[in-house]
Design a protein around this motif. Structure first.
Motif, PDB file in Angstrom:
ATOM      1  N   PHE A 104       0.852  -1.172   0.000  1.00 10.84           N
ATOM      2  CA  PHE A 104       0.000   0.000   0.000  1.00 10.84           C
ATOM      3  C   PHE A 104       0.896   1.233   0.000  1.00 10.84           C
ATOM      4  O   PHE A 104       1.919   1.264   0.693  1.00 10.84           O
ATOM      5  CB  PHE A 104      -0.922   0.020   1.221  1.00 10.84           C
ATOM      6  N   PHE A 105       0.520   2.259  -0.736  1.00  9.00           N
ATOM      7  CA  PHE A 105       1.323   3.478  -0.780  1.00  9.00           C
ATOM      8  C   PHE A 105       0.400   4.665  -1.014  1.00  9.00           C
ATOM      9  O   PHE A 105      -0.771   4.508  -1.382  1.00  9.00           O
ATOM     10  CB  PHE A 105       2.389   3.396  -1.877  1.00  9.00           C
ATOM     11  N   ILE A 106       0.931   5.850  -0.786  1.00  8.61           N
ATOM     12  CA  ILE A 106       0.167   7.073  -1.043  1.00  8.61           C
ATOM     13  C   ILE A 106       0.836   7.836  -2.165  1.00  8.61           C
ATOM     14  O   ILE A 106       2.060   7.811  -2.322  1.00  8.61           O
ATOM     15  CB  ILE A 106       0.053   7.964   0.212  1.00  8.61           C
ATOM     16  N   SER A 107       0.029   8.517  -2.943  1.00  7.76           N
ATOM     17  CA  SER A 107       0.521   9.309  -4.065  1.00  7.76           C
ATOM     18  C   SER A 107      -0.467  10.428  -4.318  1.00  7.76           C
ATOM     19  O   SER A 107      -1.677  10.229  -4.188  1.00  7.76           O
ATOM     20  CB  SER A 107       0.663   8.427  -5.310  1.00  7.76           C
ATOM     21  N   PRO A 108       0.025  11.636  -4.650  1.00  9.05           N
ATOM     22  CA  PRO A 108      -0.901  12.738  -4.917  1.00  9.05           C
ATOM     23  C   PRO A 108      -1.750  12.530  -6.162  1.00  9.05           C
ATOM     24  O   PRO A 108      -2.735  13.234  -6.376  1.00  9.05           O
ATOM     25  CB  PRO A 108       0.033  13.950  -5.084  1.00  9.05           C
ATOM     26  N   ALA A 109      -1.367  11.562  -6.996  1.00  6.89           N
ATOM     27  CA  ALA A 109      -2.135  11.245  -8.215  1.00  6.89           C
ATOM     28  C   ALA A 109      -2.220   9.726  -8.353  1.00  6.89           C
ATOM     29  O   ALA A 109      -1.398   8.992  -7.805  1.00  6.89           O
ATOM     30  CB  ALA A 109      -1.448  11.854  -9.441  1.00  6.89           C
ATOM     31  N   PRO A 110      -3.235   9.217  -9.065  1.00  5.44           N
ATOM     32  CA  PRO A 110      -3.343   7.757  -9.256  1.00  5.44           C
ATOM     33  C   PRO A 110      -2.078   7.195  -9.898  1.00  5.44           C
ATOM     34  O   PRO A 110      -1.492   7.792 -10.808  1.00  5.44           O
ATOM     35  CB  PRO A 110      -4.554   7.627 -10.190  1.00  5.44           C
ATOM     36  N   ALA A 111      -1.628   6.044  -9.400  1.00  3.13           N
ATOM     37  CA  ALA A 111      -0.415   5.408  -9.918  1.00  3.13           C
ATOM     38  C   ALA A 111      -0.568   3.902  -9.817  1.00  3.13           C
ATOM     39  O   ALA A 111      -1.250   3.384  -8.928  1.00  3.13           O
ATOM     40  CB  ALA A 111       0.814   5.880  -9.140  1.00  3.13           C
ATOM     41  N   ASP A 112       0.097   3.191 -10.710  1.00  2.73           N
ATOM     42  CA  ASP A 112       0.026   1.731 -10.710  1.00  2.73           C
ATOM     43  C   ASP A 112       1.085   1.104  -9.811  1.00  2.73           C
ATOM     44  O   ASP A 112       0.846   0.067  -9.198  1.00  2.73           O
ATOM     45  CB  ASP A 112       0.183   1.191 -12.139  1.00  2.73           C
ATOM     46  N   ILE A 113       2.258   1.707  -9.771  1.00  4.95           N
ATOM     47  CA  ILE A 113       3.326   1.140  -8.955  1.00  4.95           C
ATOM     48  C   ILE A 113       3.766   2.152  -7.901  1.00  4.95           C
ATOM     49  O   ILE A 113       3.617   3.370  -8.082  1.00  4.95           O
ATOM     50  CB  ILE A 113       4.537   0.702  -9.821  1.00  4.95           C
ATOM     51  N   CYS A 114       4.319   1.653  -6.813  1.00  4.28           N
ATOM     52  CA  CYS A 114       4.713   2.491  -5.682  1.00  4.28           C
ATOM     53  C   CYS A 114       6.037   3.193  -5.975  1.00  4.28           C
ATOM     54  O   CYS A 114       6.778   2.800  -6.889  1.00  4.28           O
ATOM     55  CB  CYS A 114       4.806   1.648  -4.423  1.00  4.28           C
ATOM     56  N   PRO A 115       6.395   4.228  -5.204  1.00  2.74           N
ATOM     57  CA  PRO A 115       7.656   4.934  -5.425  1.00  2.74           C
ATOM     58  C   PRO A 115       8.884   4.028  -5.326  1.00  2.74           C
ATOM     59  O   PRO A 115       9.890   4.266  -6.003  1.00  2.74           O
ATOM     60  CB  PRO A 115       7.654   5.997  -4.322  1.00  2.74           C
ATOM     61  N   ILE A 116       8.827   2.993  -4.482  1.00  2.00           N
ATOM     62  CA  ILE A 116       9.983   2.103  -4.343  1.00  2.00           C
ATOM     63  C   ILE A 116      10.215   1.332  -5.639  1.00  2.00           C
ATOM     64  O   ILE A 116      11.344   1.260  -6.153  1.00  2.00           O
ATOM     65  CB  ILE A 116       9.775   1.142  -3.162  1.00  2.00           C
ATOM     66  N   CYS A 117       9.158   0.764  -6.198  1.00  2.00           N
ATOM     67  CA  CYS A 117       9.293   0.034  -7.455  1.00  2.00           C
ATOM     68  C   CYS A 117       9.660   0.969  -8.603  1.00  2.00           C
ATOM     69  O   CYS A 117      10.446   0.608  -9.484  1.00  2.00           O
ATOM     70  CB  CYS A 117       7.999  -0.707  -7.781  1.00  2.00           C
ATOM     71  N   GLU A 118       9.110   2.177  -8.551  1.00  2.00           N
ATOM     72  CA  GLU A 118       9.454   3.149  -9.583  1.00  2.00           C
ATOM     73  C   GLU A 118      10.926   3.514  -9.497  1.00  2.00           C
ATOM     74  O   GLU A 118      11.619   3.646 -10.512  1.00  2.00           O
ATOM     75  CB  GLU A 118       8.586   4.401  -9.432  1.00  2.00           C
ATOM     76  N   GLY A 119      11.432   3.643  -8.271  1.00  2.00           N
ATOM     77  CA  GLY A 119      12.851   3.924  -8.086  1.00  2.00           C
ATOM     78  C   GLY A 119      13.718   2.776  -8.561  1.00  2.00           C
ATOM     79  O   GLY A 119      14.801   2.989  -9.136  1.00  2.00           O
ATOM     80  N   ASP A 120      13.254   1.546  -8.328  1.00  2.00           N
ATOM     81  CA  ASP A 120      14.002   0.377  -8.814  1.00  2.00           C
ATOM     82  C   ASP A 120      14.095   0.400 -10.339  1.00  2.00           C
ATOM     83  O   ASP A 120      15.157   0.083 -10.911  1.00  2.00           O
ATOM     84  CB  ASP A 120      13.326  -0.910  -8.353  1.00  2.00           C
ATOM     85  N   ASP A 121      13.011   0.779 -11.011  1.00  3.45           N
ATOM     86  CA  ASP A 121      13.016   0.861 -12.468  1.00  3.45           C
ATOM     87  C   ASP A 121      14.012   1.911 -12.950  1.00  3.45           C
ATOM     88  O   ASP A 121      14.749   1.701 -13.922  1.00  3.45           O
ATOM     89  CB  ASP A 121      11.626   1.208 -12.975  1.00  3.45           C
ATOM     90  N   GLN A 122      14.049   3.045 -12.265  1.00  2.00           N
ATOM     91  CA  GLN A 122      14.968   4.102 -12.661  1.00  2.00           C
ATOM     92  C   GLN A 122      16.421   3.678 -12.452  1.00  2.00           C
ATOM     93  O   GLN A 122      17.287   3.967 -13.286  1.00  2.00           O
ATOM     94  CB  GLN A 122      14.660   5.383 -11.869  1.00  2.00           C
ATOM     95  N   ASP A 123      16.685   3.005 -11.319  1.00  2.00           N
ATOM     96  CA  ASP A 123      18.038   2.531 -11.057  1.00  2.00           C
ATOM     97  C   ASP A 123      18.458   1.503 -12.116  1.00  2.00           C
ATOM     98  O   ASP A 123      19.605   1.503 -12.600  1.00  2.00           O
ATOM     99  CB  ASP A 123      18.126   1.920  -9.673  1.00  2.00           C
TER     100      ASP A 123
END
Length: 363
Positions: free
Chosen positions: A338-357
């Motif tokens: 579960f995560f919070i985001s100011p806009a609808p998102a499919d993946i959480c910031p952690i997974c998004e960061g993993d993709d960027q890395d």
């Protein structure tokens, strides 16, 4: 031997948030005895004359003057029908001798007046010759103006008078207050309303580095508790209370654009800004009774959506904190968190960061 105020770093907004521009204590000091830095405040012992003006100006009570123990003074004063304060440099007689009359803050003076205790402030005729007078007289005028604001809004006919036995009394109240300092809040209000007319979007806002905010336990201040006693009046207030530089309280409001970074709650020294979280929801709350108007929440807000209101309403203690912003939690389609985001998102910031890395390493 002359002592100096005690500095409590964990209470200082400059320590709690290393990029804070707060300079209230240094602005109040007539002796240039305070050096401001990213670690907080350093007191120059050779220059300090322990006038206690810095301690009275600090909204978080990070500076504590041992020659003006406010609670002890109040305990003695409330036992008398009237009390005479005299400043030490004038060498006048008084029930209480204080280092400078400007160090008697508005909450303290208003509390005594509200209990029907007549207050006399003796020694202002010596301000021109006093080494503290350059700032002390102006601070006293600011505090007296704040007391009159409180009397007008939350007072009643039982409030006693505060007298300044000096032929320049009217001039002190009129000109001892510097209009350019009328609202120390204006630095923060202006930043949100004038200089930044367009709130920064979630994509433009840069997160605050973790090292910029030092964690410490929240606390309450004696001055804020005295104000809340005055605010808890049985009758409904006829008009809102205007924000004032010497009233160490404020009401925080928010514009659209919050990124839910939680920096404001982490930096807030008194716990007025609060994060409330459940399994499915997240919210940012504000508790007026704990706010001292230090402004660090407004400073730390990267989208620049937090601001101080010009007037304070609903001053009595509320059952719970006011909700400034609320979000429902989302579930990541990849890791199932579960995560919070100011806009609808499919993946959480952690997974998004993993993709960027991964992309930066392997293209």
């Amino acid at each position: 031997m002359l002592t100096q105020p005690e500095y409590r770093a964990s209470r200082c907004t400059r320590y709690r948030y290393r990029y804070s521009a707060c300079s209230r204590c240094a602005d109040a000091c007539p002796h240039e005895a305070l050096e401001l830095n990213d670690e907080g405040v350093t007191i120059r012992t050779a220059a300090c004359q322990n006038c206690a003006l810095c301690a009275a100006a600090c909204p978080t009570e990070a500076l504590l003057a041992d020659n003006l123990p406010r609670i002890e003074v109040l305990k003695r004063a409330v036992k008398q029908p009237e009390v005479r304060f005299a400043c030490a440099p004038s060498e006048l007689q008084g029930d209480e001798i204080v280092p400078c009359l400007g160090a008697l803050d508005a909450a303290m003076l208003a509390y005594l007046a509200s209990r029907g205790i007549a207050v006399t402030l003796a020694g202002t005729q010596h301000c021109a010759e006093c080494p503290h007078g350059a700032r002390g007289e102006g601070r006293l005028g600011l505090h007296l103006e704040a007391v009159e604001t409180l009397r007008r809004v939350v007072g009643n006919d039982k409030w006693a008078d505060i007298s300044v036995p000096d032929e320049r009394e009217a001039e002190l109240v009129k000109t001892g207050h510097n209009p350019s300092r009328r609202h120390l809040f204006r630095r923060f209000v202006g930043r949100g309303a004038d200089q930044l007319t367009r709130p920064v979007s979630a994509s433009e806002a840069q997160p605050i580095p973790l090292k910029a905010i030092r964690f410490a336990a929240p606390f309450s201040t004696a001055g804020r508790e005295l104000l809340q006693i005055l605010f808890n009046t049985p009758q409904e207030l006829p008009v809102p209370l205007p924000s004032h530089a010497a009233l160490l309280a404020a009401q925080v409001a928010i514009r659209p654009g919050c990124t839910a970074c939680e920096a404001c709650a982490r930096a807030c020294p008194t716990g007025a800004m609060q994060i409330r979280e459940s399994g499915t929801a997240w919210s940012l709350g504000f508790e007026f009774t704990r706010c001292v108007g230090c402004g660090v929440c407004v400073e730390v807000c990267q989208p620049h959506v937090l601001y101080f209101k010009d007037e304070m309403e609903n001053l009595a203690k509320a059952a719970e904190a006011m909700t400034l912003h609320a979000l429902g939690k989302q579930r990541c389609t990849r890791c199932d968190r579960f995560f919070i985001s100011p806009a609808p998102a499919d993946i959480c910031p952690i997974c998004e960061g993993d993709d960027q890395d991964f992309a930066s390493l392997f293209g």
